[in-house]
Design a protein around this motif. Structure first.
Motif, PDB file in Angstrom:
ATOM      1  N   THR A 192       0.847  -1.188   0.000  1.00  0.00           N
ATOM      2  CA  THR A 192       0.000   0.000   0.000  1.00  0.00           C
ATOM      3  C   THR A 192       0.885   1.241   0.000  1.00  0.00           C
ATOM      4  O   THR A 192       2.016   1.191   0.485  1.00  0.00           O
ATOM      5  N   GLY A 193       0.398   2.311  -0.561  1.00  0.00           N
ATOM      6  CA  GLY A 193       1.132   3.569  -0.530  1.00  0.00           C
ATOM      7  C   GLY A 193       2.502   3.504  -1.177  1.00  0.00           C
ATOM      8  O   GLY A 193       3.393   4.251  -0.812  1.00  0.00           O
ATOM      9  N   GLY A 194       2.694   2.597  -2.136  1.00  0.00           N
ATOM     10  CA  GLY A 194       3.972   2.491  -2.828  1.00  0.00           C
ATOM     11  C   GLY A 194       5.014   1.653  -2.113  1.00  0.00           C
ATOM     12  O   GLY A 194       6.163   1.574  -2.552  1.00  0.00           O
ATOM     13  N   ASN A 195       4.642   1.016  -1.010  1.00  0.00           N
ATOM     14  CA  ASN A 195       5.564   0.163  -0.251  1.00  0.00           C
ATOM     15  C   ASN A 195       4.996  -1.236  -0.070  1.00  0.00           C
ATOM     16  O   ASN A 195       3.781  -1.434  -0.098  1.00  0.00           O
ATOM     17  N   ALA A 196       5.893  -2.192   0.139  1.00  0.00           N
ATOM     18  CA  ALA A 196       5.531  -3.574   0.466  1.00  0.00           C
ATOM     19  C   ALA A 196       5.995  -3.827   1.900  1.00  0.00           C
ATOM     20  O   ALA A 196       7.158  -3.599   2.242  1.00  0.00           O
ATOM     21  N   PHE A 197       5.109  -4.304   2.741  1.00  0.00           N
ATOM     22  CA  PHE A 197       5.355  -4.513   4.171  1.00  0.00           C
ATOM     23  C   PHE A 197       5.516  -6.001   4.446  1.00  0.00           C
ATOM     24  O   PHE A 197       4.754  -6.818   3.916  1.00  0.00           O
ATOM     25  N   TYR A 198       6.491  -6.330   5.300  1.00  0.00           N
ATOM     26  CA  TYR A 198       6.766  -7.743   5.537  1.00  0.00           C
ATOM     27  C   TYR A 198       7.292  -8.014   6.933  1.00  0.00           C
ATOM     28  O   TYR A 198       7.777  -7.129   7.626  1.00  0.00           O
ATOM     29  N   GLU A 199       7.170  -9.287   7.317  1.00  0.00           N
ATOM     30  CA  GLU A 199       7.753  -9.817   8.542  1.00  0.00           C
ATOM     31  C   GLU A 199       8.951 -10.664   8.144  1.00  0.00           C
ATOM     32  O   GLU A 199       8.913 -11.328   7.106  1.00  0.00           O
ATOM     33  N   LYS A 200       9.981 -10.654   8.958  1.00  0.00           N
ATOM     34  CA  LYS A 200      11.087 -11.592   8.742  1.00  0.00           C
ATOM     35  C   LYS A 200      10.733 -12.879   9.467  1.00  0.00           C
ATOM     36  O   LYS A 200      10.371 -12.864  10.638  1.00  0.00           O
ATOM     37  N   ARG A 201      10.797 -13.996   8.736  1.00  0.00           N
ATOM     38  CA  ARG A 201      10.473 -15.309   9.295  1.00  0.00           C
ATOM     39  C   ARG A 201      11.518 -16.316   8.849  1.00  0.00           C
ATOM     40  O   ARG A 201      12.261 -16.087   7.898  1.00  0.00           O
ATOM     41  N   ARG A 202      11.518 -17.468   9.499  1.00  0.00           N
ATOM     42  CA  ARG A 202      12.345 -18.570   9.002  1.00  0.00           C
ATOM     43  C   ARG A 202      11.778 -18.965   7.641  1.00  0.00           C
ATOM     44  O   ARG A 202      10.566 -18.922   7.421  1.00  0.00           O
ATOM     45  N   PRO A 203      12.643 -19.302   6.679  1.00  0.00           N
ATOM     46  CA  PRO A 203      12.171 -19.583   5.312  1.00  0.00           C
ATOM     47  C   PRO A 203      11.002 -20.582   5.241  1.00  0.00           C
ATOM     48  O   PRO A 203      10.088 -20.391   4.440  1.00  0.00           O
ATOM     49  N   GLU A 204      11.024 -21.592   6.077  1.00  0.00           N
ATOM     50  CA  GLU A 204       9.938 -22.588   6.026  1.00  0.00           C
ATOM     51  C   GLU A 204       8.607 -22.038   6.536  1.00  0.00           C
ATOM     52  O   GLU A 204       7.550 -22.654   6.330  1.00  0.00           O
ATOM     53  N   GLU A 205       8.609 -20.872   7.173  1.00  0.00           N
ATOM     54  CA  GLU A 205       7.380 -20.256   7.676  1.00  0.00           C
ATOM     55  C   GLU A 205       6.823 -19.184   6.741  1.00  0.00           C
ATOM     56  O   GLU A 205       5.786 -18.601   7.015  1.00  0.00           O
ATOM     57  N   VAL A 206       7.519 -18.911   5.663  1.00  0.00           N
ATOM     58  CA  VAL A 206       7.061 -17.895   4.703  1.00  0.00           C
ATOM     59  C   VAL A 206       5.996 -18.512   3.809  1.00  0.00           C
ATOM     60  O   VAL A 206       6.235 -19.512   3.142  1.00  0.00           O
ATOM     61  N   THR A 207       4.807 -17.911   3.819  1.00  0.00           N
ATOM     62  CA  THR A 207       3.727 -18.398   2.953  1.00  0.00           C
ATOM     63  C   THR A 207       3.355 -17.384   1.874  1.00  0.00           C
ATOM     64  O   THR A 207       2.610 -17.713   0.958  1.00  0.00           O
ATOM     65  N   GLN A 208       3.848 -16.164   2.009  1.00  0.00           N
ATOM     66  CA  GLN A 208       3.598 -15.117   1.009  1.00  0.00           C
ATOM     67  C   GLN A 208       4.956 -14.515   0.668  1.00  0.00           C
ATOM     68  O   GLN A 208       5.420 -13.588   1.307  1.00  0.00           O
ATOM     69  N   SER A 209       5.625 -15.074  -0.347  1.00  0.00           N
ATOM     70  CA  SER A 209       7.005 -14.697  -0.656  1.00  0.00           C
ATOM     71  C   SER A 209       7.122 -13.527  -1.647  1.00  0.00           C
ATOM     72  O   SER A 209       8.224 -13.081  -1.935  1.00  0.00           O
ATOM     73  N   ALA A 210       6.004 -13.038  -2.131  1.00  0.00           N
ATOM     74  CA  ALA A 210       5.994 -11.881  -3.023  1.00  0.00           C
ATOM     75  C   ALA A 210       4.949 -10.897  -2.499  1.00  0.00           C
ATOM     76  O   ALA A 210       3.957 -11.310  -1.880  1.00  0.00           O
ATOM     77  N   PRO A 211       5.158  -9.619  -2.732  1.00  0.00           N
ATOM     78  CA  PRO A 211       4.158  -8.648  -2.262  1.00  0.00           C
ATOM     79  C   PRO A 211       2.790  -8.916  -2.895  1.00  0.00           C
ATOM     80  O   PRO A 211       2.698  -9.219  -4.084  1.00  0.00           O
ATOM     81  N   PRO A 212       1.733  -8.808  -2.099  1.00  0.00           N
ATOM     82  CA  PRO A 212       0.380  -8.948  -2.666  1.00  0.00           C
ATOM     83  C   PRO A 212       0.028  -7.733  -3.510  1.00  0.00           C
ATOM     84  O   PRO A 212       0.765  -6.736  -3.538  1.00  0.00           O
ATOM     85  N   ALA A 213      -1.073  -7.796  -4.206  1.00  0.00           N
ATOM     86  CA  ALA A 213      -1.537  -6.648  -4.997  1.00  0.00           C
ATOM     87  C   ALA A 213      -1.779  -5.451  -4.067  1.00  0.00           C
ATOM     88  O   ALA A 213      -2.218  -5.625  -2.936  1.00  0.00           O
ATOM     89  N   PRO A 214      -1.479  -4.254  -4.542  1.00  0.00           N
ATOM     90  CA  PRO A 214      -1.687  -3.067  -3.702  1.00  0.00           C
ATOM     91  C   PRO A 214      -3.145  -2.948  -3.262  1.00  0.00           C
ATOM     92  O   PRO A 214      -4.069  -3.253  -4.023  1.00  0.00           O
ATOM     93  N   LEU A 215      -3.315  -2.495  -2.033  1.00  0.00           N
ATOM     94  CA  LEU A 215      -4.643  -2.374  -1.440  1.00  0.00           C
ATOM     95  C   LEU A 215      -4.754  -1.021  -0.757  1.00  0.00           C
ATOM     96  O   LEU A 215      -3.889  -0.658   0.034  1.00  0.00           O
ATOM     97  N   GLU A 216      -5.793  -0.283  -1.068  1.00  0.00           N
ATOM     98  CA  GLU A 216      -6.002   1.057  -0.493  1.00  0.00           C
ATOM     99  C   GLU A 216      -7.414   1.162   0.080  1.00  0.00           C
ATOM    100  O   GLU A 216      -8.299   0.390  -0.281  1.00  0.00           O
ATOM    101  N   GLY A 217      -7.607   2.121   0.931  1.00  0.00           N
ATOM    102  CA  GLY A 217      -8.948   2.442   1.419  1.00  0.00           C
ATOM    103  C   GLY A 217      -9.377   1.727   2.681  1.00  0.00           C
ATOM    104  O   GLY A 217     -10.559   1.712   2.999  1.00  0.00           O
TER     105      GLY A 217
END
Length: 169
Positions: free
Chosen positions: A138-163
């Motif tokens: 959102t707002g031109g940025n992708a927000f993420y948590e750092k996790r152990r690789p085996e716990e990552v389920t969303q490895s690419a930014p999702p589609a931008p979402l506003e509102g």
């Protein structure tokens, strides 16, 4: 005499409690300025959602033992936010909106999808790491948590979402 002292102590304690309650609902100008600077220079005031998401990350860092324990401490951390974040001038018609969003985050508003994320980067950047679990774009940025690789389920930014955030709180 002791009754008078007790009355004065109780009155003083009441005033202190009132001041503490006021501080929790009315963020101080220094913290508003630091938060507004992070929002302004990181989200380029592109959207309220983007500003609130940046502010939510700042607050997640404040609450973490891995980062400084104050808004200004987090924003001033070297290499973490846009160059000149604390020295460049905030200017233009967006400044009142940015300051409103900053105050709102300091009063408790959070972006509903940021969750525990403590990191973000420009939405157009492609990172080569396998430990980034994306929660929001959102707002031109992708927000993420750092996790152990085996716990990552969303490895690419999702589609931008506003509102998703209000116009004020």
């Amino acid at each position: 005499m002791t009754t008078l002292r007790h009355a004065m102590m109780l009155a003083t304690l009441g005033l202190l409690a009132a001041c503490d309650a006021h501080n929790r609902t009315s963020p101080d100008a220094g913290h508003i300025d630091c938060m507004a600077r992070a929002m302004y220079f990181e989200s380029n005031w592109s959207s309220r959602d983007g500003m609130i998401a940046v502010g939510s990350v700042v607050m997640n860092r404040v609450e973490s033992s891995e980062f400084p324990g104050s808004v200004c401490g987090v924003v001033e951390q070297k290499g973490q936010f846009a160059p000149g974040v604390m020295s460049r001038k905030l200017q233009g018609p967006a400044v009142p909106l940015v300051k409103e969003a900053a105050a709102s985050v300091l009063r408790g508003e959070r972006h509903p999808l940021v969750g525990d994320a403590q990191f973000f980067h420009s939405a157009g950047y492609s990172a080569p790491y396998n430990n980034m679990h994306y929660v929001l774009a959102t707002g031109g940025n992708a927000f993420y948590e750092k996790r152990r690789p085996e716990e990552v389920t969303q490895s690419a930014p999702p589609a931008p979402l506003e509102g998703l955030t209000g116009t004020s709180s």
